[in-house]
Design a protein around this motif. Structure first.
Motif, PDB file in Angstrom:
ATOM      1  N   ARG A  38      -6.834  -3.086  -4.951  1.00  0.00           N
ATOM      2  CA  ARG A  38      -5.850  -4.117  -4.900  1.00  0.00           C
ATOM      3  C   ARG A  38      -4.669  -3.782  -3.986  1.00  0.00           C
ATOM      4  O   ARG A  38      -4.205  -2.755  -3.895  1.00  0.00           O
ATOM      5  N   PRO A  39      -4.237  -4.806  -3.277  1.00  0.00           N
ATOM      6  CA  PRO A  39      -3.300  -4.688  -2.340  1.00  0.00           C
ATOM      7  C   PRO A  39      -2.095  -4.181  -3.214  1.00  0.00           C
ATOM      8  O   PRO A  39      -1.730  -4.866  -4.154  1.00  0.00           O
ATOM      9  N   PRO A  40      -1.165  -3.412  -2.667  1.00  0.00           N
ATOM     10  CA  PRO A  40       0.169  -3.258  -3.319  1.00  0.00           C
ATOM     11  C   PRO A  40       1.045  -4.312  -3.482  1.00  0.00           C
ATOM     12  O   PRO A  40       1.102  -5.139  -2.324  1.00  0.00           O
ATOM     13  N   SER A  41       1.703  -4.598  -4.438  1.00  0.00           N
ATOM     14  CA  SER A  41       2.531  -5.815  -4.246  1.00  0.00           C
ATOM     15  C   SER A  41       4.037  -5.503  -3.819  1.00  0.00           C
ATOM     16  O   SER A  41       4.203  -4.389  -3.200  1.00  0.00           O
ATOM     17  N   ASP A  42       4.664  -6.452  -3.378  1.00  0.00           N
ATOM     18  CA  ASP A  42       5.816  -6.409  -2.458  1.00  0.00           C
ATOM     19  C   ASP A  42       6.729  -5.533  -2.971  1.00  0.00           C
ATOM     20  O   ASP A  42       7.482  -4.880  -2.329  1.00  0.00           O
ATOM     21  N   HIS A  43       7.043  -5.984  -4.332  1.00  0.00           N
ATOM     22  CA  HIS A  43       8.239  -5.279  -5.002  1.00  0.00           C
ATOM     23  C   HIS A  43       7.669  -4.203  -5.761  1.00  0.00           C
ATOM     24  O   HIS A  43       7.608  -4.106  -7.068  1.00  0.00           O
ATOM     25  N   MET A  44       7.728  -3.033  -5.017  1.00  0.00           N
ATOM     26  CA  MET A  44       7.328  -1.638  -5.945  1.00  0.00           C
ATOM     27  C   MET A  44       8.349  -0.676  -5.561  1.00  0.00           C
ATOM     28  O   MET A  44       8.913  -0.450  -4.523  1.00  0.00           O
ATOM     29  N   THR A  45       8.674   0.133  -6.633  1.00  0.00           N
ATOM     30  CA  THR A  45       9.677   1.044  -6.696  1.00  0.00           C
ATOM     31  C   THR A  45       8.859   2.206  -5.809  1.00  0.00           C
ATOM     32  O   THR A  45       7.366   2.161  -5.710  1.00  0.00           O
ATOM     33  N   GLU A  46       9.361   3.057  -5.339  1.00  0.00           N
ATOM     34  CA  GLU A  46       8.722   4.361  -4.836  1.00  0.00           C
ATOM     35  C   GLU A  46       7.854   4.831  -5.488  1.00  0.00           C
ATOM     36  O   GLU A  46       7.008   5.395  -5.266  1.00  0.00           O
ATOM     37  N   GLU A  47       8.303   4.955  -7.104  1.00  0.00           N
ATOM     38  CA  GLU A  47       7.608   5.690  -7.771  1.00  0.00           C
ATOM     39  C   GLU A  47       6.096   5.117  -7.949  1.00  0.00           C
ATOM     40  O   GLU A  47       5.143   5.643  -8.085  1.00  0.00           O
ATOM     41  N   GLN A  48       6.300   3.825  -8.293  1.00  0.00           N
ATOM     42  CA  GLN A  48       4.999   2.888  -8.435  1.00  0.00           C
ATOM     43  C   GLN A  48       4.058   3.024  -7.171  1.00  0.00           C
ATOM     44  O   GLN A  48       2.838   3.264  -7.190  1.00  0.00           O
ATOM     45  N   ARG A  49       4.795   2.911  -6.013  1.00  0.00           N
ATOM     46  CA  ARG A  49       3.917   3.344  -4.800  1.00  0.00           C
ATOM     47  C   ARG A  49       3.150   4.755  -4.849  1.00  0.00           C
ATOM     48  O   ARG A  49       1.864   4.561  -4.407  1.00  0.00           O
ATOM     49  N   GLU A  50       3.869   5.591  -5.135  1.00  0.00           N
ATOM     50  CA  GLU A  50       3.382   6.744  -5.172  1.00  0.00           C
ATOM     51  C   GLU A  50       2.217   7.123  -6.179  1.00  0.00           C
ATOM     52  O   GLU A  50       1.210   7.553  -5.823  1.00  0.00           O
ATOM     53  N   LYS A  51       2.353   6.177  -7.320  1.00  0.00           N
ATOM     54  CA  LYS A  51       1.320   6.141  -8.335  1.00  0.00           C
ATOM     55  C   LYS A  51       0.102   5.626  -7.705  1.00  0.00           C
ATOM     56  O   LYS A  51      -0.968   6.171  -7.816  1.00  0.00           O
ATOM     57  N   THR A  52       0.299   4.306  -7.129  1.00  0.00           N
ATOM     58  CA  THR A  52      -0.942   3.606  -6.604  1.00  0.00           C
ATOM     59  C   THR A  52      -1.527   4.291  -5.502  1.00  0.00           C
ATOM     60  O   THR A  52      -2.909   4.705  -5.435  1.00  0.00           O
ATOM     61  N   ARG A  53      -0.606   5.119  -4.898  1.00  0.00           N
ATOM     62  CA  ARG A  53      -1.309   6.309  -3.674  1.00  0.00           C
ATOM     63  C   ARG A  53      -2.403   7.006  -4.471  1.00  0.00           C
ATOM     64  O   ARG A  53      -3.466   7.379  -3.939  1.00  0.00           O
ATOM     65  N   ARG A  54      -1.575   7.671  -5.422  1.00  0.00           N
ATOM     66  CA  ARG A  54      -2.549   8.742  -6.185  1.00  0.00           C
ATOM     67  C   ARG A  54      -3.726   8.129  -6.556  1.00  0.00           C
ATOM     68  O   ARG A  54      -4.865   8.917  -6.495  1.00  0.00           O
ATOM     69  N   GLU A  55      -3.625   6.984  -7.244  1.00  0.00           N
ATOM     70  CA  GLU A  55      -4.909   6.576  -7.807  1.00  0.00           C
ATOM     71  C   GLU A  55      -5.923   6.336  -6.681  1.00  0.00           C
ATOM     72  O   GLU A  55      -7.063   6.436  -6.847  1.00  0.00           O
ATOM     73  N   LYS A  56      -5.543   5.814  -5.559  1.00  0.00           N
ATOM     74  CA  LYS A  56      -6.283   5.422  -4.782  1.00  0.00           C
ATOM     75  C   LYS A  56      -7.011   6.604  -3.981  1.00  0.00           C
ATOM     76  O   LYS A  56      -8.236   6.605  -3.783  1.00  0.00           O
TER      77      LYS A  56
END
Lengths: 856, 216
Positions: B98-116
């Protein structure tokens, strides 16, 4: 065969030229009547000078040839005629480029314009009249195509097509918006009385708006090249500027036609015709370009025998695509862009590496020259009394509107685009995109082309255009870099070719495609994979040489590049160690014991840890007593004299061993490399001999020095080894006696191996690598030519020293990591080569180290 | 297996939507696709994937299909392989893209990154020991290059080796002489692909529209 090929291509080229050149000339004369006078005059004089000889013979082929030559003669002659004009700007550029300090602050384009001012001033002072101006014909027919062809040919295709949607929206809708809004607002302002009394109607304003609308690729490249913004942003601005040139020219022509028709005669039908013609012109131009691109690809597919002229095809046919489109009154700029983009891949694959390089350089040279001339002339044009018609309101309002509408347009369109984009363009990117809307020579060229009879205020428009150009190129160009810094725009990452990244990338693409397949979505990846499939199976098959098709994989490219880098660093590493190791090892002797105990090695002592690695290898050696023996000898041999002896002894053996195996040399199938190798070998040998005799005679220091440093190195390598063996000496003492003789034999091989590790150029250490005997072992510096001769050349490191199992990494890793570079990896060959060499030595060492040691 | 018993209505969807972040429409489309692939059965098996026409050209088909049957990718703590998956698992695996949503905190971004990245890592690490060994990596590379036709197996091996050595030099600054590089751990993997904007690149646009009829 060769001659036949030549004749065929001459014929083909000349037929094409005949088809194109003659009508184009006629057409050009018609469309740019006023400005073309000079050109046609020169062509006449040319013909009168050179025409007779060819006419007299009357053989068709020769007359064809004449036509081919005619254009080049024309251009060359004309260039010479205008020599004064062109040498100077180019010289200026040299000066500017030598001055990197200045260009880091002010972009080249701005500087060139300023030089133009100065030059123009000088000319003005001398002649009191402006004699040199940039005529539209010269600009559109001779200068612009080169710049655009270069841009198209070097276009990053993948990036471009990934962002094609956004680029097209900006290029088409954005340009139309700019043109319309500028024209309408100026007209509104005039109605409001902000500009005094001007004789300009709505249509004229729209015409003016359309010529001002184009973002200029030349200016954009010149500025953005030095700023290094991120890829997406760059391609958005650059792609837009390329494509919207086509759009502007089309718009300009449509409005021009409208203006000549006159207001009352324009009805709905005419407007619809205008819109239709817009699309026909744009798409037609692109199609012509694609056609020529394919033609070039096809031609280069079968130019194997005429490599010398193949680069010419790219230029001639590229230019022809431009002229053809111009002749058919299609968009010439789009045509040449697409021609370059279409053929680049196949051309690069099909042509000989040298030709590819030639094309690249020649193209850059032409583009650079044209760019310089364009900017300088923009500067020179300013110094002309005739065009300066000042109207503060008009000029300032134009500037304001150009800026403001650019911002509005970009932000609005990006806002729409972002709703569809996977990765939205950020705010700062949009600011830069808006700010990067530089106007340039295209606008000026179009403005000069305006017909004075139809537009009374032509000079005002030219003058305004110039001011807008100066403003955008100079002011915005200079402030662009600080702005990019200040806004913290994502810069282009300095990417190093990493095999892992390439592999992951590839993996990635396949994964994405697969997921799209599975989820049943039709997205970018799906389309791309379909296109790739089609391209690989059909296009490449038709347009690419069979041999070139095989080398397509980019991964292999990176692999080769890495290998090359490997080889180079291998050499430099050796050089470095050869010259510096002596100093280093002085310290390392003292430190060594500490180092071996403490677990952390620091970077400065990378060398030591390397030695440590070698040591740990030898310590695993089944016959350590031998090395112990040698170690004690070398301990004593700190004195130089003995070292010299050892060296000589070693040398003799090395030399002989090489000689012995010479006959194998001729058996090798490396036809290309063989001679080179031989030459290199002979050269090195004689050099070494000379060096030795010279230095030992004169200074008596140098060769010993190298020896000493190596023996010292060995000392440390063996010192801990020896120490440990000291304890175990009793158990080995028997061996020592019996293996006295063989010990030296083995030791030589060992020494030689270590020599190789820490080789300098002037010592023979590199020579073993040249040993033609082991075909497997390709000297790194020959790796490149190797690539050519064999389809998939395995790298040095891949061929020899690669760990076959992960457990082998254990042995190799410390070596490589200790030197802290990927590429000193070749050092890992030491154990292997050591064994190989020991086999080759004249007195083969009886205690031959087990071969399987290297391949656990 | 958590497969849905019948065509789910909105309430069942909302669980999934919460879990995976897909919209209802997207889940609807995916469900349709699921039914299409499984021939209206409740579960998908490997042969269903093998039937997908377009997938046949994909060199790493095997890895991708395995990824769908890998418990590690189900957002649960299990590991090992399963034989068949239900719709829920299908969607959960899909949600990695899934594409990352526009409004993400840095933490969430890091989390998605790790998951991917974890997903990608798992594709390499077949035996789930937390490292990608040279053997595993080599296998993947061979598969990856198998379709290009021009590269021999030996070359693929060399490339894999070279890449592995590169990794060793990047991820481990220096080593003890007796140490050897076992393989890429996940931490190294994260570090290696640092410059890789994975959170934006490992994404697919999931349309709300139904395009399943268009592809086989």
């Amino acid at each position: 065969m060769l001659r036949c090929g030549y004749a065929l291509f001459w014929l083909l080229g000349s037929v094409l030229l005949i088809c194109v050149v003659s009508p184009v000339k006629g057409e050009a004369v018609v469309t740019h009547e006023g400005s073309h006078l000079k050109l046609s005059k020169s062509s006449h004089s040319n013909e009168s000078q050179h025409g007779h000889s060819s006419n007299a013979t009357g053989i068709p082929i020769i007359s064809f040839k004449w036509h081919h030559v005619e254009t080049s003669y024309l251009v060359a002659f004309w260039m010479i005629k205008e020599k004064k004009k062109y040498i100077l700007p180019l010289a200026n550029r040299e000066v500017i480029e030598a001055n990197h300090h200045v260009t880091s602050v002010i972009p080249e384009s701005a500087l060139l314009i300023c030089f133009g001012f100065i030059l123009g001033g000088m000319i003005w002072a001398a002649d009191k009249v402006q004699t040199f101006t940039l005529t539209p014909t010269v600009f559109f027919l001779y200068l612009l195509p080169q710049v655009i062809l270069d841009a198209g040919y070097h276009m990053p295709n993948k990036l471009f097509f990934t962002n094609l949607g956004g680029i097209l929206v900006h290029a088409v809708i954005g340009t139309c918006w700019n043109a319309a809004s500028l024209g309408l607002s100026l007209w509104g302002c005039q109605m409001g009385g902000a500009m005094g009394d001007l004789d300009i109607g709505l249509l004229q304003y729209l015409l003016f708006g359309s010529l001002m609308a184009a973002v200029d690729p030349v200016a954009v490249i010149a500025v953005f090249e030095q700023v290094h913004v991120n890829d997406v942003l760059f391609i958005m601005v650059f792609g837009e500027s390329l494509l919207n040139d086509g759009v502007t020219v089309v718009l300009f022509n449509v409005f021009d036609a409208f203006v000549s028709l006159g207001g009352p005669k324009i009805d709905a039908a005419e407007i619809i015709k205008g819109i239709v013609s817009f699309f026909v012109v744009a798409f037609g131009g692109s199609l012509v370009g694609l056609g020529f691109g394919l033609l070039i690809s096809l031609l280069t597919r079968c130019t194997k025998n005429i490599q010398i002229i193949e680069p010419g095809f790219i230029f001639v046919l590229g230019y022809l695509s431009y002229l053809t489109a111009e002749m058919l009154s299609l968009s010439a700029i789009l045509s040449i862009v697409f021609c370059g983009m279409c053929c680049q891949k196949y051309v690069r694959a099909n042509m000989d590496e040298n030709s590819v390089q030639t094309v690249r350089y020649a193209m850059k040279a032409f583009a650079n020259g044209s760019e310089t001339i364009i900017f300088v002339f923009l500067g020179i044009s300013a110094i002309d009394k005739v065009i300066w018609v000042w109207n503060t309101g008009f000029i300032l309002l134009t500037l304001l509107f150009v800026l403001v509408y650019r911002f509005i347009g970009v932000f609005f369109l990006t806002w729409i685009l972002n709703r569809f984009r996977l990765v939205p363009l950020e705010f700062v990117d949009q600011v830069i995109m808006s700010y990067g809307g530089l106007r340039g020579a295209v606008a000026y060229g179009l403005a000069v082309m305006l017909d004075e009879n139809k537009i009374k205020e032509k000079n005002l428009m030219v003058c305004t255009t110039l001011i807008v150009v100066y403003f955008t190129v100079i002011l915005q160009g200079i402030t662009m870099k600080p702005l990019v810094m200040w806004l913290k725009v994502k810069r282009a990452a300095v990417t190093e070719v990493s095999l892992l990244e390439k592999l992951t990338n590839k993996m990635f693409n396949h994964t994405l495609v697969a997921i799209e397949d599975i989820s049943g979505q039709i997205g970018h990846n799906y389309m791309r994979s379909k296109w790739k499939y089609f391209e690989e199976n059909w296009m490449s098959w038709i347009l690419m040489k069979p041999s070139a098709r095989k080398k397509q994989d980019q991964l292999l490219d990176v692999f080769h590049q890495l290998n090359l880098k490997d080889a180079m660093e291998y050499v430099t590493e050796g050089e470095r160690r050869g010259s510096l190791e002596f100093v280093r090892n002085e310290n390392s002797i003292i430190d060594f014991k500490k180092k071996s105990e403490s677990e952390s090695f620091d970077i400065n002592n990378a060398n030591i840890s390397n030695d440590h690695g070698v040591m740990s290898n030898t310590s695993r050696d089944p016959i350590p007593s031998v090395s112990l023996e040698m170690h004690e000898q070398t301990m004593k041999a700190v004195r130089e004299a003995e070292a010299i002896n050892a060296h000589h002894l070693l040398d003799q053996h090395l030399y002989k061993s090489r000689k012995q195996h010479r006959h194998r040399f001729s058996r090798s199938h490396f036809d290309i490399n063989r001679d080179e190798k031989e030459v290199q070998e002979i050269f090195q040998r004689t050099m070494r001999n000379r060096l030795e005799s010279f230095t030992s005679a004169k200074m008596g220091v140098k060769p010993p020095k190298t020896i000493v440093k190596h023996t010292q190195k060995e000392q440390q390598q063996k010192m801990p080894n020896g120490k440990s063996m000291d304890k175990a000496k009793t158990s080995y003492s028997g061996d020592e006696g019996s293996e006295g003789d063989s010990a030296s034999g083995y030791d030589q091989s060992y020494m030689r191996a270590t020599y190789r590790a820490g080789a300098g150029i002037e010592n023979p250490a590199f020579m073993p690598d040249l040993d033609p005997m082991d075909l497997l072992q390709i000297p790194p510096w020959l790796a490149e030519s190797e690539l050519d001769s064999s389809m998939v050349a395995l790298s040095h490191r891949a061929q020899v020293g690669l760990p076959r199992t992960p457990s082998n990494l254990r042995r190799l890793a410390p070596l490589r990591i200790s030197t802290r570079s990927t590429d000193s990896f070749t050092l890992e060959n030491i154990p292997d080569t050591q064994q190989m060499d020991s086999d080759q030595l004249p007195p083969p060492p009886p205690p031959r180290p087990p071969r399987d040691d290297g391949y656990v | 297996m958590g497969a849905l018993q019948s065509l789910p209505g909105r309430p069942e969807y909302s669980d999934l939507a919460e879990k995976t972040g897909f919209s209802f429409e997207q889940i609807g489309v995916l469900h349709k696709r699921f039914k299409q692939l499984s021939h209206n059965e409740e579960t998908l098996r490997r042969d269903h994937f093998n039937e997908i026409h377009d997938l046949a050209f994909n060199p790493i088909r095997a890895q991708i299909i395995e990824a769908f049957f890998d418990r590690r990718n189900f957002h649960q703590d299990g590991e090992g392989k399963v034989q068949e998956i239900g719709f829920e698992e299908f969607v959960v695996v899909m949600s990695h893209f899934r594409p990352p949503s526009d409004h993400m905190t840095e933490e969430q971004r890091e989390k998605t990154r790790r998951e991917k990245l974890r997903f990608l890592f798992n594709m390499h690490d077949t035996d789930n020991d937390g490292t990608i060994t040279l053997e595993e990596y080599r296998h993947v590379v061979e598969e990856l290059l198998s379709r290009s036709g021009t590269l021999e197996k030996e070359t693929a091996k060399c490339i894999a080796d070279a890449a592995m050595l590169e990794v060793a030099s990047i991820s481990v600054g220096h080593m003890e002489p007796d140490e050897f590089y076992e393989g890429i751990t996940f931490e190294h993997f994260l570090k290696l692909l640092d410059g890789f904007e994975i959170e934006s690149r490992m994404t697919i646009r999931f349309l709300n529209m139904d395009t399943t009829t268009l592809c086989k």
